[in-house]
Design a protein around this motif. Structure first.
Motif, short mmCIF file in Angstrom:
data_model
loop_
_atom_site.label_atom_id
_atom_site.label_comp_id
_atom_site.label_asym_id
_atom_site.label_seq_id
_atom_site.Cartn_x
_atom_site.Cartn_y
_atom_site.Cartn_z
N TYR A 163 49.30 47.16 38.04
CA TYR A 163 50.33 47.72 38.93
C TYR A 163 51.70 47.15 38.57
CZ TYR A 163 46.10 49.04 41.41
OH TYR A 163 44.89 49.55 41.72
N THR A 164 51.71 45.86 38.23
CA THR A 164 52.97 45.26 37.79
C THR A 164 53.52 46.05 36.62
OG1 THR A 164 51.97 43.13 38.34
CG2 THR A 164 54.05 43.09 37.14
N SER A 179 51.98 39.43 45.44
CA SER A 179 52.86 40.47 45.95
C SER A 179 53.89 40.76 44.87
CB SER A 179 53.54 40.03 47.25
OG SER A 179 54.57 39.12 46.95
N ALA A 210 45.53 43.21 39.20
CA ALA A 210 46.81 43.49 39.85
C ALA A 210 47.91 43.73 38.83
CB ALA A 210 47.19 42.34 40.76
N LYS A 255 45.02 45.64 50.55
CA LYS A 255 45.82 46.11 49.41
C LYS A 255 46.82 47.11 49.93
CE LYS A 255 42.49 45.65 45.67
NZ LYS A 255 41.82 46.34 44.56
N MET A 314 48.67 38.48 37.60
CA MET A 314 49.73 39.30 38.17
C MET A 314 50.54 40.03 37.10
SD MET A 314 52.71 38.02 40.72
CE MET A 314 53.48 36.92 39.55
N CYS A 366 53.68 46.18 45.63
CA CYS A 366 52.31 46.13 46.11
C CYS A 366 51.96 44.74 46.63
CB CYS A 366 51.28 46.53 45.08
SG CYS A 366 51.83 46.66 43.43
N SER A 423 52.42 35.04 43.01
CA SER A 423 50.98 34.93 43.06
C SER A 423 50.68 33.57 43.63
CB SER A 423 50.43 35.05 41.65
OG SER A 423 49.21 34.40 41.57
N PHE A 451 48.47 42.36 47.28
CA PHE A 451 47.02 42.21 47.15
C PHE A 451 46.63 40.92 47.84
CE2 PHE A 451 48.58 44.57 43.61
CZ PHE A 451 47.71 45.63 43.51
N ILE A 461 42.51 40.29 43.96
CA ILE A 461 43.70 40.45 43.12
C ILE A 461 43.37 40.91 41.71
CG2 ILE A 461 45.05 38.71 44.35
CD1 ILE A 461 44.32 36.85 41.89
#
Lengths: 147, 507, 423, 254, 362
Positions: C380-381, C331, C377, C356, A101, C368, C321, C370, C374
């Motif tokens: 995007y973070t 998320s 991901a 997604k 993440m 976002c 997560s 996922f 994932i």
């Protein structure tokens, strides 16, 4: 401390790095067995991206200020004292995917059995990461980092 | 018109037991030979598209691929070979000229392989070049017949001769003209940087000078050809020497077209023509229809550069090369580069490449002899070009009379070229003869420079070894020294033209 | 009465506390550090308690820093002792065992306490919170010693669901009671919630949404849990009840000191409170998003600043997560906003349980989700945190091969151009 | 700063060979002299070649071949005729010929202008090309011979055919053969046999751009030679453009 | 010093010609000055002049200008000459002492007429035919002897050097001629052979040439059909022989000869609207396809009546001309004309294949 430098200009996008990464992290380290014998081959720890004619192979940057280290709640993600590399201890990882993440490079992935995080380990034990060694165009280099 | 099949030239053999379907070949083939089927996770090939460049073979991590010449063909016929039939078929379909790339591959005699070198025994010691001095330096440029000296008031000797600008070569090998456009910028950078580091020269061809190459100006011979691409004051000022290209060994007497699709933004800037337009080099320079016109252009260029740069002329080795070379020398050229018929090209009509011109061996021997006969050999430097494959060829050319040689094909082979001869398609998988950015990056100049330097280093070592064997410690003493050459398997006439004795004949 | 003097005093031994040690030691290699923890274990990863409960992690695997961590960093560790009183002027912390600690710099990282709903019967045996290792050890013991076949988890948030998952793993039939209309309502949008709900239901889990527990009923002399009564008057039998409806900052210690508080301790961007040299980090802080990475980062920044550095905390974003029923989910940021000013990009492959969603605000990603897939991901973070203008790549954001290469060249070079990350 | 700027330097070219003459010109230009006046020029080559600081060079007599070859910025005015190779591979500047000129004028010229009052010979404007803001322009007052604009790749060629005898064609054969860029405007008509295979004929006047392009240069031309622009522009022009920027695209088999 | 057979020597050059159509004679000074201006176009390895009307006293005799390598060659050649000709005068060609002129051969001239018995012996040949045969024979067979010119009332003066030096060497300023043709040579190699310089002459013909003849091989073999022997190692001699063949033997007018050696392109012939003319041009091309001269050239040729300048079919070489009253000037570059002609008249730029003709009145 040695790090992998990416020379985007010369990455051909052949993905041999990926192939060799997979083999290196397989049980047998034999290419034919890995691809044709072993029931599940490991996930590559290098990510070849391609857009138009630009391609490059990205793997963990072993950040100095690594978000994955902060995010790892089990301490599985740790920094190797000797090399400064960010490594993931397979015993400790519980697959919470916090690291996935927070990694802005997106270079940590779930292992092929989806249980633990898998990431570049600079092929610890080899003189040179296999992606670098097998890059036919020297688009990856294993060099001392600036600091 | 429907395409009629001709036998595929190559067969891609894929060892099913070794193919891991990694798709490296699929991704890397610019000719789309390899096809991946996701349903079965297998890779297959379309043999008809294979040009035999062996790039996939080189990269395949499991050595599963072997590219083989297709032996199956029409009924064997000494006259109507497969390639003849294929060419006719293509022409019947298109009405077009058959193009090809690289040098002539017809099995004409390679005279280098019929010339043997000498070595010292007993009467004259051979030299160990590893420990003793061995000079390979040569100067290219116009030289006066004699030195002019003066004595000053104190009786000290003063040099009066103002030597004209010379090109200093640390090794008598240079990289022959290859234009940016026909080859990729990375190729040019490799050649330029290697020349810089080796103390030799590379040649821009008619590609102009890309801005990233200006810094290698001191090791650059800039070329002026009939299209005058990229020729402007800055260009003239930047090069170490100027070469007027009259002809090219691979295609004497004809011009060239760089198709618009190869004229990328960068190429267009170097050539100073709009992006995407054809770069057409006329067959002749339209300001040179006669020898005195050449003299006019030589002097125009000297005038434009204040007589500060050697101006050379490159001609193709043709039947009349001897008087032409003599005329070029008289027209004021500081060096003459002669390009033999086995010289390479990015694109040439096959019929021209394979049938026009003469081998460099004869050309260099005959020209050197004639210039000596006319007493003008010392004035002008001679550079031989056209298919030099080894240091052996190089040293023989120098012994026949060349001051230095130009190599290009062997340099490209050092960079990866596998002589598939498809340069004109612009799809060079090795990133050499292409402007497709997906392909050009395959030639990493850092690697390129190193490989070129290695090649020249290796040849230099070999040349020194051979010189040492002959008991010579300066390349100066070999240049034109035909006593160290002997012919084998040659007719008397051939020996006579080459100006060498037969093997077995003593001095 | 012992009085200890220390350069750095850290109250709390979880993420922020440990990170603070690392932060201090990054700059000050020698200054004395003392850590006080009311728990008896020397450190453990709080999010791991559900794994411990499920038996996936052994007790000795709970620590996120090994035993040598304290000795190597030359830290004095005081366990099982609670900070009782703080004198901000004298710079003294009094511990429950009576010791006094004089400090030069202080970090308060005592986290939060579970919010225990005021439900009748919540004192019964078999009713547990789900916050500390102690809670889980107790739950484990309870399960071991009693027949637990059915459990109720109050709260369908992430913590609750982690508990649910652990219980399912142990073969216990679980019911979830959730106040909102769906589980994970704060982290997920409806679609994502539904995917997880469906998966949970498949495992035999009951979900009571739009519902609450109004009473817990007992048996065996009204000592042990028997069942719960829902708002809807429905009786649901349960051998175990776990409440997981959130935590609130532990501000007991700083109440009535000069440290400003609201619901939590107020800190500036260097993690310092209004009192010089007193810092706070983690869940104890006001407006903190109670997640591990934030706590860790705050702790480290506080540590660096305590040691004289000048690190700045630019704010964390909500991100979570979690893998539920074998479905990995992530998320990040604002995820369930449906107002006009946001543009929503979505990709939903129902069969593959892949979903997604990307929330855009003025050409920037603000959140976002996922689910199912994932991979990558974190990219995007990064885009959210660095507030990268993605107008040029908007259309490709959800593409299969979206990666670093697609990003604006400047950002890409910033990330990749050098070895490692210099954000 | 430089007091030489307004100074005029006169050079008598009689009995000077070209190298001596050009050395004098270059030296004067290097000193910053902006006006150089040459008299008794007869056949000396390369005038204007390699000359810095872009002076004005006025030539009395017949300058030799390659006048202004590789020229960059000078302004040359020739009182009478010029010979062959004028403006060879010229980069920028202006050459004005008050008489006629020989063959191969403006070969591979990339920028600047060549204005000829009279006729020109064979192969004029071969391989002219424009690049970015460099735009070569040749205007011929009289007629041109064969191969005008052969291989033309860019720029502008205008032939006016002034004072033409009716039996003399305004341009010779093979006009624009191999042309793949640029524009040729011919004042009057051309027959198909006069044209190379690669050009196409258009009517220019309807196109405003064409008129303003012609006007831009032709006005300067008319001013130089004291001609009446309005009466010249009245006559219809024929516009020649390449049929393709890839004239030889179909020449080869696959 | 001659080079091996089959090799044609290539040279680039400058040419110049001055003719007074009224037959008024001009000193050689003018032509020397004219050719000297174009010094850049030659390289000191050849210069030469032909002059018409210089031997009025001997105008009925063939004037043989000869070059000999040595006395033996001279003896051989004279011996041969004397068998067929009566020599009315023989003398060394006057020259100045000039050390800079190198490798001088012996230079002699003979004014001769054919012996009657020879005329009778070759009764089916004209006098000219016999002279041509003899010139061919001497040039090809007598070692070291070379016939520079063999016409009447004309002569060719040439050698190795810059043309102006050669002119002065031969003291041409002392000669007066109504046609002067000059050449400055830029050979692509140095044949230290004086005979290789231009003009080339045969009978009254003399020609100077700038360019290279790509069709030389077939022109030569074509001429050999008709008994010409191309032994001078230059492509230029074929021009001379073609004119001799076509004008003197085939009796074709000059303009028709031009249409043969400089045949119009088929495209032009096809376009020609005049049926008769088209048929003529077509027939000429078919019959004389081997006499087409290909490759770049500009020439000035004369037979004593006409001085003609001519360019190749696509005008690959420069040639300009100017007519001032009854004087015709031709040259490679305008400056050569302006050097000697003070007239302000406009220069004429030759077209491809367009003969520029000066013609002697009456």
């Amino acid at each position: 401390m040695k790090r992998i430098r990416i020379d985007e200009k010369y990455c051909m996008g052949c993905r041999l790095c990926e192939v060799h990464c997979i083999v290196q992290h397989s049980k047998t380290k034999n290419i034919l067995k890995t691809y044709m014998g072993e029931c599940s081959k490991p996930a590559p720890r290098i990510f070849v991206e391609e857009k138009g004619y630009v391609t490059f192979a990205l793997q963990c940057r072993h950040c100095e200020d690594a978000p994955c280290l902060d995010a790892c709640m089990t301490g599985a993600m740790y920094r190797d004292k000797e090399t400064g590399a960010v490594l993931c201890s397979e015993d400790k990882c519980v697959g919470c995917w916090m690291c996935i993440m927070v990694c802005p490079f997106g270079v940590i992935s779930r292992s092929s059995d989806k249980k633990i995080a898998s990431k570049c380990d600079l092929c610890m034990g080899e003189d040179m990461p296999v992606c670098v060694k097998n890059c036919p165009n020297e688009a990856l280099k294993y060099e001392d980092s600036k600091d | 018109m429907a395409k009629r099949p001709t036998p595929t030239e190559f067969i891609v053999e894929r060892d099913k037991d070794r193919c891991i379907a990694c798709q490296v070949c699929v991704r890397m083939c610019s000719n789309d030979v390899h096809i991946y089927d996701a349903d079965t996770n297998t890779v297959t090939s379309d043999n008809s598209k294979c040009v035999g460049c062996h790039f996939c073979e080189t990269l395949c991590p499991t050595d599963a691929i072997t590219i083989k010449k297709n032996e199956s063909s029409f009924k064997p016929n000494a006259n109507w070979s497969v390639s003849v039939i294929s060419d006719i078929t293509k022409q019947a379909e298109t009405g077009g000229v058959i193009l090809t790339g690289m040098g002539c591959d017809k099995p004409y005699t390679i005279y280098w392989d019929h010339i043997l070198l000498n070595a010292s025994q007993v009467t004259n010691p051979s030299i160990d070049p590893l420990r003793e001095p061995m000079e390979l330096r040569r100067y290219i440029g116009r030289k006066p017949d004699k030195i002019e000296l003066d004595y000053n008031k104190k009786g000290k000797i003063e040099l009066k001769t103002m030597l004209e600008k010379q090109l200093k070569l640390e090794v008598p090998i240079m990289f022959s003209a290859m234009s940016y456009g026909s080859v990729s910028l990375n190729t040019c950078i490799s050649l330029a940087k290697a020349s810089h580091e080796l103390g030799i020269f590379y040649n821009t061809g008619e590609g102009g000078l890309h801005k990233s190459l200006y810094k290698y100006g001191k090791n650059t011979i800039i070329q002026i050809a009939s299209g005058r691409f990229g020729v402007h004051p800055e260009y003239l000022r930047t090069g170490a020497a100027i070469e007027i290209k009259i002809g090219q060994g691979a295609k004497p007497g004809i011009g060239g077209h760089l198709p618009g699709e190869k004229v990328s933004k960068e190429v267009s800037e170097a050539r100073m023509i709009p992006e995407g337009t054809d770069a057409i080099s006329p067959a002749p320079h339209h300001d040179i229809y006669s020898i005195e016109d050449l003299r006019q252009l030589i002097h125009a260029l000297k005038e434009a550069t204040d007589y500060e740069k050697p101006v050379g002329v490159k001609i193709a080795a043709v039947h009349n090369v001897v008087p032409i070379a003599s005329g070029v020398a008289r027209a004021g050229a500081d060096y003459i580069a002669i390009d033999g018929m086995r010289g390479g090209t990015g694109a040439a009509p096959k019929v021209i490449r394979d049938n026009v011109g003469i081998p460099i061996e004869f050309a260099i021997a005959a020209v050197d002899a004639r210039l000596r006969e006319e007493g003008i050999r010392t004035k002008v430097s001679l550079i031989a070009a056209g298919g030099f494959r080894s240091s052996g060829d190089v040293i023989k050319a120098i012994a026949l009379g060349a001051d230095a040689v130009y190599i290009a094909t062997s340099a490209l082979i050092a960079l990866g070229c596998s002589q598939c001869q498809k340069c004109y398609t612009g799809k060079c998988n090795w990133g050499i003869a292409t402007q497709d950015p997906y392909l050009t990056k395959r030639l990493n100049p850092e690697i390129g420079v190193q490989r070129l330097k290695n090649l020249i280093r290796a040849w230099s070592l070999e040349i020194k070894d051979m010189l040492g064997g002959m008991g010579i410690n300066s390349i100066d003493s070999l240049c034109g020294n035909r006593t160290h050459l002997r012919g084998i398997g040659l007719s008397d006439r051939e020996l006579e033209i080459l100006g060498i004795k037969s093997a077995g004949e003593p001095q | 009465m012992k009085t200890l003097k220390t350069e750095y005093l850290i109250i709390g031994n979880s993420a922020s506390g440990a990170a603070c040690i690392e932060g201090i030691r990054k700059i000050d290699k020698t200054g004395s550090i003392t850590v006080i923890s009311d728990e008896n274990t020397f450190n453990y990863s709080r999010p791991l308690i559900s794994y411990f409960l499920a038996g996936k992690v052994k007790k000795e695997e709970m620590p996120f820093r090994d035993k040598k961590f304290y000795s190597k960093n030359n830290v004095k560790l005081i366990l099982g002792n609670m900070a009782k009183k703080l004198d901000t002027k004298k710079r003294i912390v009094c511990l429950s065992h009576g010791e006094k600690n004089i400090f030069n710099k202080l970090l308060i990282a005592i986290g939060g306490s579970p919010i225990i709903p005021e439900i009748k019967g919540s004192w019964l045996d078999g009713v547990f919170a789900f916050t500390t290792f102690g809670d889980v050890v107790a739950i484990k013991d309870y399960i071991k010693n009693h027949t637990v076949k059915r459990a109720i988890v109050i709260g369908g948030g992430l913590i609750g669901l982690k508990a649910v998952e652990a219980l399912i793993e142990l073969g216990i039939k679980v019911s979830i009671v959730e106040l909102a209309d769906r589980i994970l309502s704060t982290t997920f949008d409806t679609k994502a919630s539904e995917i997880i709900q469906d998966a949970l239901r498949k495992t035999g889990c009951n979900i009571f949404s739009n519902n609450t527990v109004v009473e817990i009923l007992g048996k065996d002399n009204n000592k042990k849990v028997k069942s719960v009564t829902l708002k809807t008057r429905k009786q649901v039998p349960a051998d175990l009840v776990i409440t997981a409806i959130g935590v609130s900052p532990n501000i007991q210690l700083v109440k009535n000191t000069s440290i400003s508080i609201n619901k939590g301790i107020l800190v500036d961007e260097t993690m310092q409170t209004n009192v010089k040299d007193i810092y706070a980090a983690g869940d104890v802080c006001e407006k903190n998003i109670p997640i591990w990475p934030n706590a860790f980062k705050q702790g480290r920044i506080a540590g660096e600043n305590m040691a004289g550095g000048n690190a700045v905390y630019t704010g964390g974003i909500a991100m979570n997560s979690v893998e539920l029923c074998g479905i990995p989910t992530i998320s990040i940021g604002k995820t369930s906003l449906e107002q006009d000013k946001y543009k929503i990009l979505e990709m939903h492959k129902k069969e593959e349980l892949i979903y997604k969603k990307i929330v855009l605000e003025n050409n920037h990603i603000v959140g976002c989700i996922f689910v199912g897939n994932i991979e990558r991901a974190g990219i995007y973070t990064g885009l959210i945190i660095n507030r990268v203008d993605i107008s040029n790549v908007k259309d490709t954001l959800l593409e299969e091969d979206f990666g670093i290469l697609a990003l604006p060249e400047k950002y890409r070079k910033h990330l990749v151009g050098d070895v490692g990350l210099e954000v | 700063m430089n007091r030489n700027i307004s100074k005029l330097q006169r050079i008598d070219a009689r009995d000077l060979n070209y190298r001596e003459l050009n050395r004098l010109i270059k030296d004067a230009a290097n000193e910053g002299i902006k006006n150089i006046h040459l008299t008794n020029v007869n056949g000396q080559r390369y005038i204007g070649t390699g000359v810095n600081n872009a002076p004005k060079i006025n030539i009395n007599g017949v300058p030799g071949n390659d006048l202004g070859a590789f020229m960059d910025g000078c302004s040359i005015n020739v009182s009478g005729n010029g010979e062959d190779g004028i403006g060879n591979t010229m980069n920028s500047g202006r050459i004005v010929i008050n008489g006629s000129a020989g063959d191969i004028l403006g070969y591979s010229m990339r920028g600047g202008e060549i204005f000829v009052k009279g006729n020109v010979g064979y192969r004029v404007g071969i391989h002219m090309k424009s690049y970015k803001n460099m735009y070569p322009v040749i205007i011929i007052g009289g007629c041109a011979r064969d191969f005008l604009g052969e291989y033309m790749a860019g720029g502008l060629l205008i032939v006016l055919g002034l004072n033409r005898k009716s039996k003399n064609p305004i341009v010779g054969s093979y006009c624009g053969t191999g042309m793949h860029g640029g524009k040729i405007f011919i004042r009057g008509n051309v027959e198909p046999w006069q044209l190379g295979k690669e050009v196409r004929v258009y009517e220019p006047n309807k196109n405003k751009d064409d008129f303003s392009l012609i006007e831009k240069y032709l006005r300067q031309y008319c001013e130089l030679f004291s001609l009446d622009f309005d009466s010249i522009i009245k006559t219809n022009f024929t516009k020649l453009l390449p049929g393709s920027s890839r004239p030889y695209g179909k020449l080869y088999a696959y | 010093m001659r080079h091996s057979e089959q090799e044609k020597l290539i040279s680039g050059c400058s040419v110049a010609g001055i003719m007074n159509e009224s037959g008024r004679k001009i000193s050689g000074e003018a032509i020397i000055r004219s050719i000297a201006v174009m010094r850049e176009r030659s390289n000191g390895l050849g210069g030469g002049f032909s002059a018409y009307g210089i031997y009025p006293k001997f105008k009925n005799y063939f004037a043989f200008h000869m070059m000999y390598d040595d006395k033996k060659a001279m003896a051989d050649a004279e011996g041969y000459l004397k068998t067929n000709y009566r020599v009315v005068k023989s003398e060394e060609i006057p020259t100045i002492e000039d050390k800079s002129i190198k490798n001088r051969p012996l230079l002699w001239r003979y004014f001769v007429e054919l012996k009657d018995k020879v005329k009778n012996l070759y009764y089916d040949l004209t006098e000219e035919d016999i002279v041509v045969n003899d010139v061919m024979k001497i040039n090809a067979e007598i070692e070291g002897a070379f016939v520079t010119s063999s016409g009447k009332n004309m002569g060719i003066f040439k050698g190795i050097g810059y043309p102006e030096d050669i002119g002065r060497y031969y003291k041409l300023e002392e000669y007066r001629a109504y046609i002067w043709i000059a050449h400055g040579r830029f050979p692509t190699n140095s044949v230290g052979w004086w005979g290789g310089a231009h003009p080339f002459g045969l009978l009254n013909w003399s020609v100077v040439h700038n360019g290279e003849i790509s069709s030389y091989g077939i022109n030569k073999r074509y001429l050999e059909n008709f008994g010409y022997r191309c032994s001078l190692f230059t492509d230029t001699e074929v021009i001379l022989y073609l004119f001799d063949l076509l004008v003197r033997k085939h009796k074709l007018p000059f303009d028709i000869v031009c249409k043969i050696i400089d045949a119009p392109l088929w495209e032009e012939i096809d376009r020609n609207g005049d049926d008769e003319e088209r048929e003529l041009l077509k027939t000429l091309r078919i019959i004389y396809s081997s006499a087409l001269i290909n490759g770049p050239f500009s020439i000035i040729i004369s037979d004593g009546n006409i001085m003609m300048g001519l360019n190749d079919r696509v005008k690959l070489r420069p040639l300009v001309s100017l007519k001032d009253g009854d004087t015709v000037y031709m040259a490679t570059e305008e400056c050569a004309i302006r050097e000697v002609c003070k007239s302000k008249k406009e220069i004429y730029y030759s077209k491809s294949s367009e003969p520029i003709i000066g013609k002697l009145k009456n």
